[in-house]
Enzyme design. Sequence first.
Site, PDB file in Angstrom:
ATOM      1  CB  VAL A  84      40.106  27.015  34.534  1.00  0.00           C
ATOM      2  CG1 VAL A  84      38.642  27.191  34.171  1.00  0.00           C
ATOM      3  CG2 VAL A  84      40.460  25.536  34.627  1.00  0.00           C
ATOM      4  CG  HIS A 107      48.589  33.329  41.494  1.00  0.00           C
ATOM      5  ND1 HIS A 107      49.736  33.980  41.919  1.00  0.00           N
ATOM      6  CD2 HIS A 107      49.018  32.364  40.632  1.00  0.00           C
ATOM      7  CE1 HIS A 107      50.794  33.429  41.352  1.00  0.00           C
ATOM      8  NE2 HIS A 107      50.388  32.456  40.556  1.00  0.00           N
TER       9      HIS A 107
END
EC number: 1.1.1.86
Length: 328
Positions: A84, A107
Amino acid sequence: MAKIYRETDADLSELKGKVIAVLGYGIQGRSWALNMRDSGLRVIVGVRPGKSRDLAKEEGFETYDVAEATKMADVVAVLLPDMVQPKVWTSEIGPNLKPGALVIFAHGFNIRYNLIKPPSNIDVTLVAPKAPGKAVRDEYLRGWGVPALVAVHQDYTGKALRRALAVAKANGFTRVGVIETTFAEETETDLIGEQTVLVGGLMELIKKGFETMIELGYQPEVAYFEVLNEAKLIMDLIWERGVYGMLNGVSETARYGGLTVGPYVLDNSVKERMRKAAERVRNGEFAREWLNEYEGGMKNLSRMLNEVKNHRLEVVGEDLRRLMRSGR
């Protein structure tokens, strides 16, 4: 030797008077927001209208749309789902960042594969807890924490690492230890580990063991306990004591059989295929494949999930798990 940062290496005063926007209020986002607020920092939440925003409000946070929260923030923790992030970055995050803002990812995927291209006038860092979001909160409340990784991709202010470590400290990560790394190393090792060992490797090893026992005529229920249920017991031993400690925690028969047969079943040809899988991660081939799959509606993923759901291992396992829970 890895550089490991601890409590005395981080200073919360780096964030004094700063507004920290946590973007996303899923399990990880919620844990970060609560931890940092409990550490005395000013935290707001950027999240779309819905259940997550309602929960954030109930738990006492000021909530805003992602764009508005980004405008207000000195520190932006991007804790939205990986796939997203690029779209939200382009439309809501990137155009609204203050010069000198600190952006933190949990991440490195989108930076490593150039799916997000940050402007040059901000700090871009990684603070990646090596535990699920629930553990991030639970361990903080216990007065401890979980280990994490830290990396700097872009240091516009000259304070990127210090500020990232302050965020890590506010979450309890420096109580355990924060290992310095790079976005590339974090991303690649995470993907390689998931694919070859943690998700792909373990899943297929268990399935193949189950199928082999069934084909040899053993009862499915007995096979399930041997290859799956007891796998947790072994992994708990490995987690607590290491591999050598695990071997000293099982019977001599299991120890000898494991040491002699294990290398036969998982020989060096497995390692060669692991290296090929790792190369696909390193050269970007896997990222491109996954992006195409995601943008195409994840039809292959849905098909594969259904195959796993309908595998005899799962059918037998569902019945046995229900049986084991019935006595509680």
